[in-house]
Scaffold this motif. Structure first.
Motif, mmCIF file in Angstrom:
data_model
loop_
_atom_site.group_PDB
_atom_site.id
_atom_site.type_symbol
_atom_site.label_atom_id
_atom_site.label_comp_id
_atom_site.label_asym_id
_atom_site.label_seq_id
_atom_site.Cartn_x
_atom_site.Cartn_y
_atom_site.Cartn_z
ATOM 1 N N TRP A 9 0.855 -1.191 0.000
ATOM 2 C CA TRP A 9 0.000 0.000 0.000
ATOM 3 C C TRP A 9 0.887 1.234 0.000
ATOM 4 N N SER B 110 -3.164 6.452 1.588
ATOM 5 C CA SER B 110 -4.303 5.781 0.956
ATOM 6 C C SER B 110 -4.449 4.417 1.610
ATOM 7 N N TYR B 111 -5.400 4.308 2.516
ATOM 8 C CA TYR B 111 -5.424 3.211 3.477
ATOM 9 C C TYR B 111 -6.212 2.005 2.968
ATOM 10 N N ARG C 242 -3.293 -2.573 -1.678
ATOM 11 C CA ARG C 242 -3.469 -2.472 -3.131
ATOM 12 C C ARG C 242 -2.688 -3.542 -3.898
ATOM 13 N N SER D 71 -4.331 7.206 -11.573
ATOM 14 C CA SER D 71 -4.648 7.683 -10.230
ATOM 15 C C SER D 71 -3.407 8.369 -9.679
ATOM 16 N N ARG E 52 -1.928 7.304 -6.918
ATOM 17 C CA ARG E 52 -1.266 6.378 -6.005
ATOM 18 C C ARG E 52 -0.618 5.206 -6.720
ATOM 19 N N GLY F 234 -8.688 13.913 -7.424
ATOM 20 C CA GLY F 234 -7.980 13.158 -6.398
ATOM 21 C C GLY F 234 -6.675 13.829 -6.030
ATOM 22 N N LEU G 267 -2.880 13.045 -3.460
ATOM 23 C CA LEU G 267 -2.129 12.257 -2.484
ATOM 24 C C LEU G 267 -0.935 13.073 -2.028
ATOM 25 N N GLU H 34 -4.120 19.013 0.341
ATOM 26 C CA GLU H 34 -2.896 18.221 0.235
ATOM 27 C C GLU H 34 -1.681 18.986 0.757
ATOM 28 N N GLU I 202 -7.012 13.297 8.776
ATOM 29 C CA GLU I 202 -7.780 13.604 7.577
ATOM 30 C C GLU I 202 -8.938 14.548 7.889
ATOM 31 N N TYR J 63 -12.547 2.395 2.532
ATOM 32 C CA TYR J 63 -11.915 2.234 1.222
ATOM 33 C C TYR J 63 -12.487 1.064 0.425
#
Length: 584
Positions: A36, A40-41, A44, A93, A95, A231, A233, A270, A303, A359
């Motif tokens: 991961w 971004s929890y 992935r 994306s 991430r 989006g 990050l 951000e 957050e 998520y």
């Protein structure tokens, strides 16, 4: 020194990577790819994109044994090691990694193998074989043309890269160089307006923490625009952003429209993360364990508080008006109030279960969970105004954040579970236990109306159509209570597809389910379900025909009055409001 060389194959959407290093002692070699990316929890499984992997030692093939989905091992052997691997890159994306003939992007966590035991050694990256006309944008320190280096692996994966056709917009904020790297295809827009507004936001956020030094010596915004993108990050000295191309400010724009305001909020959010989560962070993230989930109840603070400040800084920097800020706030209030999940999940639970609930949302999520972003922002608002009231204006949430940052600068340690609240009370000298118990560990509603009243703002709740997202008090308060379908849907030319059905609403009580395709209302084609249902009076019944799994069914739906869950705000004390927003 660990040396990485990356070469693109744009037609195949592949990065070819070579990792080379010297192993002076005969120790077992183990390396892995993160599961991961920080910020971004969600697990992935980036290793699934590896399409080829091989290794040599002293120019002879070295056998690799895969231990699990993202870890490999080689026999103990000293000498010159080389690991070659290929990663498929077509994740548009912030991430992951993306590569085509026009653009390349990658976040290091999804691309660079970690060598166990060598994490604290210098890591060097060389870009090779890039198209001649491509430009490079990254905050990673550069040591030579197309060569970059960091002191550790953690730093190495904290600097994403944007490659391709890039336009740079530069400005200085509080003496610190900032750059916007803009990529994608976009219409004519007001570059001076964008640069000036982002500069004001950055200066406002930097000023909040002065005289403490910023966590970066320079900062890079990487903004890629396209069709219906959104989006962001965070990284320590940069951020990767995605936005719709039409969110850029037009050359004749006066007041910021909704799309541009959302873009400014993304920049603001951000950027603030450079202090709140990249610097100040939960102890569970110090350091990150990127092989498995890192659980914490504190995402509301990292957050949620960031989500509170992102829009607040737009007002504080005067890039939007106080009225525009209150409109954004009313929309957040409405979104949270309309979610039944707020009655079932606490903020602490929302934070802890981000990995498998927030998520991994499904059609029932609005009934089951609450957002630590949105409700966290409202908890932060209440906390800020409560601290101001109880301390007679001597302290605010700013005070707490400033001290948290000074503590981090002094210790570089994360905050243990439940200690954020303890430190907050120590910093302000206030007893806030009852508030934290309600806000974080119960499903009781936050004291929003009471706390907003202390800032010269009246909050009232109204039964308005679901299409009304909340706003300022005006003639809309005269609208009669609306009926509500109790569902979200996607309107198509000849049917409405239900996507979410809310507990206790008209749709659920009629036996309707997500994925039902409504084709007729009272015998008429379902071409505008919102309007057709909206014409029904409270208690009126309607015949619904719908397809479920390819079978035509019908039911009778009874229109229910919308709940009073739409927030309208009214300014009752301009001086109090400006004292809150501007410190005046």
């Amino acid at each position: 020194m660990l040396n990485y060389e990356i070469t693109p194959s744009p037609l195949a959407h592949q990065w070819h990577i070579t990792l080379s290093f010297t192993r002076e002692s005969a120790q077992t070699l183990e390396f892995s790819l993160p599961n991961w990316v920080p910020g971004s929890y969600l697990i992935r499984d980036f290793s699934r994109y590896i399409t080829a992997l091989s290794s040599t030692c002293n120019d002879a093939p070295a056998e690799l044994v895969q231990l699990d989905k993202n870890t490999w091992q080689a026999a103990a052997q000293a000498g010159e090691w080389r690991i070659d691997y290929t990663i498929y890159a077509f994740d548009l994306s912030v991430r992951g990694s993306f590569l085509n003939t026009e653009r390349g992007f990658f976040d290091g966590a999804c691309l660079f193998l970690k060598v166990k035991g060598s994490e604290q050694q210098p890591h060097r990256l060389r870009l090779s074989g890039l198209p001649a006309h491509w430009r490079t944008a990254t905050a990673m320190p550069q040591t030579a043309p197309d060569v970059f280096q960091t002191a550790s692996y953690a730093e190495f994966i904290d600097h994403p890269f944007e490659l391709g056709r890039i336009e740079f917009l530069d400005f200085t904020a509080v003496g610190i160089p900032h750059r916007i790297a803009l990529s994608g295809y976009y219409p004519a827009f007001d570059r001076a307006r964008l640069t000036a507004d982002i500069k004001k936001i950055c200066e406002t956020e930097l000023a909040m923490f002065l005289p403490a030094p910023a966590p970066f010596a320079e900062y890079l915004f990487m903004l890629h625009v396209g069709d219906d993108l959104y989006g962001g990050l965070e990284h320590t000295a940069s951020t990767a952003l995605l936005a719709d191309r039409h969110s850029l400010p037009s050359e004749n724009m006066q007041e910021a429209d909704d799309a541009y305001t959302q873009l400014l909020g993304l920049f603001s959010h951000e950027y603030f993360h450079a202090w709140n989560v990249k610097s100040i962070k939960p102890a569970a993230f110090a350091p990150y364990d990127l092989d498995r989930e890192n659980y914490t109840e504190q995402l509301w603070a990292f957050e949620g508080i960031t989500s509170y400040y992102d829009d607040l800084f737009l007002a504080r920097s005067r890039t939007i008006s106080p009225e525009a800020y209150l409109k954004l706030l009313a929309q957040t209030l409405t979104r949270v109030q309309r979610g039944k999940g707020r009655l079932k999940q606490t903020l602490a639970q929302s934070s802890l279960t981000a990995w498998n609930k927030f998520y991994k949302q499904d059609e029932n999520s609005p009934n089951a969970i609450v957002s630590y972003y949105q409700k966290g922002a409202l908890a932060a608002l209440c906390l800020d105004l409560l601290i101001r009231q109880k301390s007679n204006g001597r302290h605010s949430l700013d005070t707490v954040m400033q001290q948290h940052y000074r503590d981090w600068l002094a210790t570089r340690r994360g905050i243990p579970e439940q200690q954020w609240q303890v430190r907050c009370q120590a910093i302000t000298g206030l007893d806030l236990n009852d508030f934290f118990q309600t806000a974080l560990y119960s499903t009781r509603d936050l004291p929003l109306a009471e706390t907003l009243a202390t800032a010269g703002v009246r909050l009232t709740w109204h039964a308005l159509p679901r299409s009304h997202n909340g706003g300022l008090t005006n003639d809309e308060t005269a609208v009669q209570p609306a009926t509500d379908l109790g569902a979200r849907f996607k309107q198509n030319p000849n049917h409405a597809l239900l996507t979410h059905v809310f507990n206790g609403g008209s749709a659920e009580n009629a036996g309707l389910s997500p994925q039902d395709k409504i084709i007729a209302v009272n015998g008429y084609a379902c071409t505008d379900l919102a309007a057709q249902f909206g014409r029904l009076k409270n208690g009126e019944r309607a015949q619904i025909h719908f397809f479920r799994s390819g079978v035509l069914l019908n039911t009778v739906i009874t229109a229910q009055t919308a709940e009073a869950d739409t927030a309208l705000l009214e300014i009752t004390g301009r001086d109090l409001l400006e004292r809150w927003l501007f410190g005046e």
